[in-house]
Design an enzyme around this catalytic site. Structure first.
Site, PDB file in Angstrom:
ATOM      1  N   ASP A 141       0.760  -1.250   0.000  1.00 11.96           N
ATOM      2  CA  ASP A 141       0.000   0.000   0.000  1.00 11.96           C
ATOM      3  C   ASP A 141       0.795   1.309   0.000  1.00 11.96           C
ATOM      4  OD1 ASP A 141      -1.639  -2.124   0.465  1.00 11.96           O
ATOM      5  OD2 ASP A 141      -2.704  -1.245   2.145  1.00 11.96           O
TER       6      ASP A 141
ATOM      7  N   GLU B 273       1.300  -8.826  11.729  1.00 17.61           N
ATOM      8  CA  GLU B 273       1.158  -8.551  10.294  1.00 17.61           C
ATOM      9  C   GLU B 273       2.524  -8.250   9.665  1.00 17.61           C
ATOM     10  OE1 GLU B 273      -1.519  -5.290   9.766  1.00 17.61           O
ATOM     11  OE2 GLU B 273      -1.561  -5.423   7.577  1.00 17.61           O
TER      12      GLU B 273
END
Ligand code: GLC
Length: 447
Positions: free
Chosen positions: A182, A416
């Site tokens: 992202d 994550e």
């Protein structure tokens, strides 16, 4: 002494394996797995691919179901969305939800479930082959595999038809979220070319994760603006190509496309689908050559990005710049150079003190060890690099990537993403906890 260590190690491995299985089981919903229960409460495209590989160690039926649910949300033109909003209630927890993204009303979109209008890296071909190779009796599930091969083929066809207007063999992404990485620093030079409006919206991610570990508020203006513009174009591909300020040929996306094409070729031969085998083989060579021709960065020695909108090469050393190794398209000579780079202080630190592989070279001025795709280690990328280096015979660096991945999870938990330069006095994992693809990759690496 040695025996004790071995036994201890064995039990550590067993604990890790059991915990990985628990994470996937906890995150399983009705027919699919959420990446992380609070932060990402729906189904994500490339997450589901890695997750299906993880399920294959626990329950093949769930592995197949994960992909089946995903493929059922395919648009009629072959497009595969990056988010499938299965749960209307969870929409309250997530921003930007289906209504903000405004793609689900498109005439090609499925009717049974809402989806986004942007995609994610094409991992499904090689993931499907990974599952197929584990089947005891292919005949029992032949129907599933034939349908899945056909759907993934349709997705690739959509990409070549709609994302390669100059017929170069390289497909473009039209939103940074399509890259899967992202807030990569690779986009910074694109963001500098214009100023988006300011969106006064309530983000939900920062309610779950410290702001310092997520994209900034300013970054989000760019992301939301691209969604707004896509909506204004009615998610029409030609209009988006004309109007969007972000059109990028991304090395990771295209390399995974090659790897998936290769897998489709082999599966299509096995399942007797000759037209698919033939076409995917042509695509695979075409894209592989184009990556080497257009995305190789002679100066840095790894692969970079091409900004189609502004017609310029983006030269930047990211972990994704090694990903063509996974596709097996790199010459021996270039592969040797990639090896030297990953072993250099920019990625491994002085005296190999870093955990591999930082998502951005640590000597880049924007390197931030805690902020998402601007420095931290991600396990899915590590797995791709581990496989890539291993297949080129660079076993020692491959082993280092694998061992670092396992140690990061052992020491911190199923986060994550992780700090490549851990501080002993802190937890060095960030973002979502009990993160599904982290668990899936650990299962794969332990096996
Ligand atoms: C973030 C990641 C993306 C992932 C998604 C769900 O947006 O950058 O790659 O698919 O979270 O886990």
């Amino acid at each position: 002494m040695n025996q004790t260590i071995n036994i201890q190690q064995l039990s550590l491995t067993e604990t890790l394996r059991t915990k990985s299985e628990e994470v996937l089981k906890q995150n399983w919903r009705n027919g699919f797995t959420v990446p992380s229960s609070n932060l990402y409460p729906f189904q994500w495209l490339w997450d589901s691919g890695f997750i299906a590989m993880g399920w294959s160690f626990i329950d093949m039926k769930k592995a197949r179901q994960e992909l089946d649910t995903l493929l059922q949300a395919q648009w009629s033109n072959g497009f595969l969305p990056h988010i499938i909003f299965h749960d209307d209630n969870a929409e309250k927890q997530y921003f930007p939800g289906a209504d903000f993204q405004g793609a689900h009303t498109h005439s090609f979109a499925p009717k049974h479930v809402k989806t986004s209008g942007i995609t994610q890296p094409p991992v499904l071909g090689f993931v499907l082959e990974y599952l197929l190779e584990k089947e005891d009796d292919i005949e029992l599930n032949r129907h599933f595999y034939v349908n899945a091969v056909e759907s993934i083929f349709k997705f690739h066809q959509y990409l070549y038809q709609n994302r390669d207007p100059r017929k170069e063999g390289l497909v473009y992404i039209r939103h940074n979220w399509e890259s899967g990485t992202d807030n990569s620093a690779a986009w910074d030079s694109i963001w500098q070319t214009y100023t988006p409006p300011t969106y006064d919206v309530q983000r939900k991610d920062t309610a779950h994760v410290n702001q310092a570990q997520r994209p900034t508020k300013k970054d989000y203006n760019y992301y939301l603006h691209l969604i707004e513009l896509s909506k204004e174009c009615g998610y029409d591909e030609e209009k988006m190509y004309e109007n969007l300020p972000f059109l990028v040929q991304d090395p990771l996306f295209n390399s995974l496309l090659v790897a998936s094409n290769e897998s489709l070729v082999r599966m299509a031969v096995e399942l007797d689908l000759p037209h698919i085998a033939e076409q995917c083989s042509i695509w695979s060579d075409w894209t592989g050559n184009a990556i080497n021709r257009k995305l190789y960065d002679e100066e840095l020695g790894l692969y970079g990005y091409y900004d189609l909108k502004n017609e310029r090469f983006i030269s930047i050393a990211t972990a994704m710049g090694f990903s063509p190794l996974f596709a097996g398209i790199v010459s021996k000579q270039r592969a040797m150079r990639l090896l030297k780079i990953i072993e250099s202080s920019a990625f491994s630190g002085e005296d190999q003190s870093l955990f591999l592989c930082p998502s951005l070279a640590i000597n880049h001025p924007e390197f931030d060890p805690k902020r998402y795709w601007r420095g931290p280690v991600w396990l899915n990328i590590n797995w791709l690099l581990y496989k890539g280096f291993y297949n080129y015979g660079f076993k020692s660096v491959a082993r280092a990537i694998k061992n670092d991945s396992i140690r990061l999870v052992q020491q911190n938990g199923f986060f994550e993403y992780f700090n490549p330069m851990p501080d002993e006095n802190e937890v060095n994992g960030y973002g979502g906890q009990n993160f599904s693809w982290t668990a899936a990759i650990i299962l794969e690496m332990l096996n």
